[in-house]
Design a protein around this motif. Structure first.
Motif, mmCIF file in Angstrom:
data_model
loop_
_atom_site.group_PDB
_atom_site.id
_atom_site.type_symbol
_atom_site.label_atom_id
_atom_site.label_comp_id
_atom_site.label_asym_id
_atom_site.label_seq_id
_atom_site.Cartn_x
_atom_site.Cartn_y
_atom_site.Cartn_z
ATOM 1 N N LEU A 1 32.334 47.932 12.866
ATOM 2 C CA LEU A 1 30.997 48.519 12.963
ATOM 3 C C LEU A 1 29.930 47.443 13.152
ATOM 4 C CD1 LEU A 1 31.244 51.319 10.260
ATOM 5 C CD2 LEU A 1 31.234 51.592 12.752
ATOM 6 N N ALA A 2 30.140 46.264 12.584
ATOM 7 C CA ALA A 2 29.174 45.176 12.762
ATOM 8 C C ALA A 2 29.102 44.763 14.222
ATOM 9 C CB ALA A 2 29.552 43.985 11.883
ATOM 10 N N ARG A 3 30.243 44.621 14.869
ATOM 11 C CA ARG A 3 30.238 44.287 16.308
ATOM 12 C C ARG A 3 29.683 45.441 17.126
ATOM 13 N NH1 ARG A 3 30.418 39.699 19.266
ATOM 14 N NH2 ARG A 3 31.904 38.877 17.724
ATOM 15 N N TYR A 4 29.988 46.668 16.724
ATOM 16 C CA TYR A 4 29.493 47.861 17.413
ATOM 17 C C TYR A 4 27.965 47.909 17.391
ATOM 18 C CZ TYR A 4 28.759 52.926 18.149
ATOM 19 O OH TYR A 4 28.345 54.149 18.587
ATOM 20 N N ARG A 5 27.352 47.414 16.324
ATOM 21 C CA ARG A 5 25.898 47.436 16.195
ATOM 22 C C ARG A 5 25.224 46.279 16.933
ATOM 23 N NH1 ARG A 5 27.320 48.295 10.519
ATOM 24 N NH2 ARG A 5 27.202 50.544 10.056
ATOM 25 N N ASP A 6 26.011 45.312 17.365
ATOM 26 C CA ASP A 6 25.467 44.153 18.062
ATOM 27 C C ASP A 6 24.898 44.556 19.420
ATOM 28 O OD1 ASP A 6 25.369 41.081 18.374
ATOM 29 O OD2 ASP A 6 26.430 41.742 20.177
ATOM 30 N N ARG A 7 23.641 44.247 19.652
ATOM 31 C CA ARG A 7 22.962 44.709 20.869
ATOM 32 C C ARG A 7 23.609 44.161 22.141
ATOM 33 N NH1 ARG A 7 17.975 47.201 20.230
ATOM 34 N NH2 ARG A 7 18.071 48.376 18.286
ATOM 35 N N GLU A 8 24.038 42.917 22.101
ATOM 36 C CA GLU A 8 24.674 42.348 23.288
ATOM 37 C C GLU A 8 25.978 43.077 23.601
ATOM 38 O OE1 GLU A 8 26.345 38.058 24.988
ATOM 39 O OE2 GLU A 8 25.364 38.178 23.031
ATOM 40 N N PHE A 9 26.759 43.375 22.574
ATOM 41 C CA PHE A 9 27.995 44.131 22.775
ATOM 42 C C PHE A 9 27.690 45.529 23.292
ATOM 43 C CE2 PHE A 9 31.341 47.026 21.324
ATOM 44 C CZ PHE A 9 32.490 46.393 21.801
ATOM 45 N N GLN A 10 26.703 46.184 22.723
ATOM 46 C CA GLN A 10 26.337 47.519 23.171
ATOM 47 C C GLN A 10 25.951 47.509 24.653
ATOM 48 O OE1 GLN A 10 23.166 48.796 20.592
ATOM 49 N NE2 GLN A 10 24.510 49.139 18.847
ATOM 50 N N ARG A 11 25.173 46.513 25.033
ATOM 51 C CA ARG A 11 24.695 46.460 26.419
ATOM 52 C C ARG A 11 25.825 46.140 27.394
ATOM 53 N NH1 ARG A 11 21.307 42.968 25.551
ATOM 54 N NH2 ARG A 11 22.421 41.088 26.217
ATOM 55 N N ASN A 12 26.598 45.094 27.102
ATOM 56 C CA ASN A 12 27.568 44.598 28.075
ATOM 57 C C ASN A 12 28.915 45.314 28.047
ATOM 58 O OD1 ASN A 12 25.708 42.650 28.913
ATOM 59 N ND2 ASN A 12 26.425 41.173 27.404
ATOM 60 N N ALA A 13 29.314 45.803 26.859
ATOM 61 C CA ALA A 13 30.636 46.420 26.733
ATOM 62 C C ALA A 13 30.595 47.933 26.782
ATOM 63 C CB ALA A 13 31.295 45.976 25.428
ATOM 64 N N LEU A 14 29.471 48.552 26.419
ATOM 65 C CA LEU A 14 29.431 50.004 26.310
ATOM 66 C C LEU A 14 28.464 50.672 27.288
ATOM 67 C CD1 LEU A 14 29.492 50.343 22.412
ATOM 68 C CD2 LEU A 14 31.422 50.346 24.011
ATOM 69 N N CYS A 15 27.409 49.987 27.657
ATOM 70 C CA CYS A 15 26.389 50.614 28.515
ATOM 71 C C CYS A 15 26.441 50.163 29.962
ATOM 72 C CB CYS A 15 24.990 50.334 27.951
ATOM 73 S SG CYS A 15 24.696 51.050 26.329
ATOM 74 N N ASP A 16 26.737 48.897 30.196
ATOM 75 C CA ASP A 16 26.580 48.361 31.545
ATOM 76 C C ASP A 16 27.707 47.392 31.889
ATOM 77 O OD1 ASP A 16 25.366 48.035 34.012
ATOM 78 O OD2 ASP A 16 23.988 46.479 33.322
ATOM 79 N N THR A 17 28.941 47.883 31.824
ATOM 80 C CA THR A 17 30.070 47.031 32.185
ATOM 81 C C THR A 17 30.042 46.696 33.670
ATOM 82 O OG1 THR A 17 31.477 48.962 32.557
ATOM 83 C CG2 THR A 17 31.556 47.942 30.373
ATOM 84 N N LEU A 18 30.665 45.596 34.011
ATOM 85 C CA LEU A 18 30.754 45.178 35.408
ATOM 86 C C LEU A 18 31.708 46.078 36.175
ATOM 87 C CD1 LEU A 18 31.084 41.344 34.736
ATOM 88 C CD2 LEU A 18 29.018 42.551 35.502
ATOM 89 N N ALA A 19 31.465 46.214 37.458
ATOM 90 C CA ALA A 19 32.390 46.909 38.345
ATOM 91 C C ALA A 19 33.398 45.896 38.889
ATOM 92 C CB ALA A 19 31.635 47.566 39.493
ATOM 93 N N PRO A 20 34.614 46.317 39.200
ATOM 94 C CA PRO A 20 35.632 45.380 39.681
ATOM 95 C C PRO A 20 35.192 44.581 40.905
ATOM 96 C CG PRO A 20 36.656 47.453 39.075
ATOM 97 C CD PRO A 20 35.175 47.675 38.994
ATOM 98 N N GLY A 21 34.374 45.185 41.746
ATOM 99 C CA GLY A 21 33.986 44.522 42.984
ATOM 100 C C GLY A 21 33.173 43.255 42.820
ATOM 101 N N VAL A 22 32.577 43.051 41.657
ATOM 102 C CA VAL A 22 31.758 41.850 41.451
ATOM 103 C C VAL A 22 32.521 40.758 40.702
ATOM 104 C CG1 VAL A 22 29.676 43.266 41.435
ATOM 105 C CG2 VAL A 22 30.725 42.606 39.256
ATOM 106 N N ILE A 23 33.769 41.032 40.361
ATOM 107 C CA ILE A 23 34.565 40.077 39.584
ATOM 108 C C ILE A 23 35.232 39.055 40.503
ATOM 109 C CG2 ILE A 23 36.579 39.809 38.090
ATOM 110 C CD1 ILE A 23 34.188 41.088 36.688
#
Length: 227
Positions: free
Chosen positions: A66-88
């Motif tokens: 839950l501590a990592r889940y509350r982390d804003r950077e994790f929320q933004r990059n892992a849950l809200c705005d993940t990269l698309a395969p085409g940019v990898i």
């Protein structure tokens, strides 16, 4: 220093029943908690963008998850705005890690862009890793000779028995244990719902949600050249 690529699902529910599914939260957070102090982490999903959570994984979450889940950077990059395969760019990564949750069964196996990324990381000497249902992302990977990457290799993942005990046998599109065996893999397993991870060359796989830390620590040792 090369980075680690974490793969997450975009699937929000099962197809046979309107029941919510998605990422098993701890399978991302526990891995990141171990790896992030050593490597930069990027997050990708089959479509990019939003990653849903399996609601059951929130009920099972401990204080660290839950501590990592509350982390804003994790929320933004892992849950809200993940990269698309085409940019990898696969050459940026020392390893790829496929998270689990039942959602991955529907959008990991047949995604050519993700397959290409993983195959290129592997061909460059990097590690292909997974935990639990995340092995679904490995099932259709092939080597430079066109053979299944897991053929003849020791791997593990969420077992058929664990699927039955979880009461999801009738909702999944296939059984990871069966398909892995059909691909020529040696599917190793231990007692249901207990930690177990195995390394075979550049493949590192974990059996279930309790195996995340074992996968991460095995990968750290491999990258450090101590395993």
């Amino acid at each position: 220093m090369k980075k680690i690529l974490v793969v997450l699902t975009n699937t929000t529910q099962f197809t046979k029943k309107p029941e919510a599914t998605g990422l098993w939260l701890g399978e991302a957070t526990e891995f990141v908690d171990i790896m992030a102090s050593h490597y930069q982490i990027d997050y990708v999903s089959p479509q990019g963008g939003y990653v849903p959570l399996d609601p059951r994984s929130l009920k099972a979450a401990d204080a660290a998850v839950l501590a990592r889940y509350r982390d804003r950077e994790f929320q933004r990059n892992a849950l809200c705005d993940t990269l698309a395969p085409g940019v990898i760019n696969p050459t940026d990564y020392a390893a790829i890690y496929y998270t689990g949750g039942h959602g991955v069964m529907f959008d990991f196996p047949e995604n050519p862009a993700l397959q290409t990324i993983a195959q290129q990381i592997y061909a460059s000497g990097g590690y292909v890793t997974s935990v639990c249902h995340g092995i679904a992302g490995l099932l259709n990977l092939r080597d430079d000779q066109g053979q299944y990457l897991i053929a003849g290799r020791h791997v593990t993942g969420f077992t058929t028995q664990e699927e039955i005990l979880s009461q999801k046998r009738g909702l999944v599109p296939f059984l990871n244990e069966k398909v892995a065996a059909d691909r020529g893999a040696h599917f190793d397993k231990k007692v249901p719902f207990r930690p177990f991870a195995i390394k075979d060359g550049q493949l590192i796989t974990g059996q279930n949600p309790w195996s995340v830390k074992s996968v991460a620590n095995t990968l750290l040792q491999a990258l450090a050249g101590t395993n």
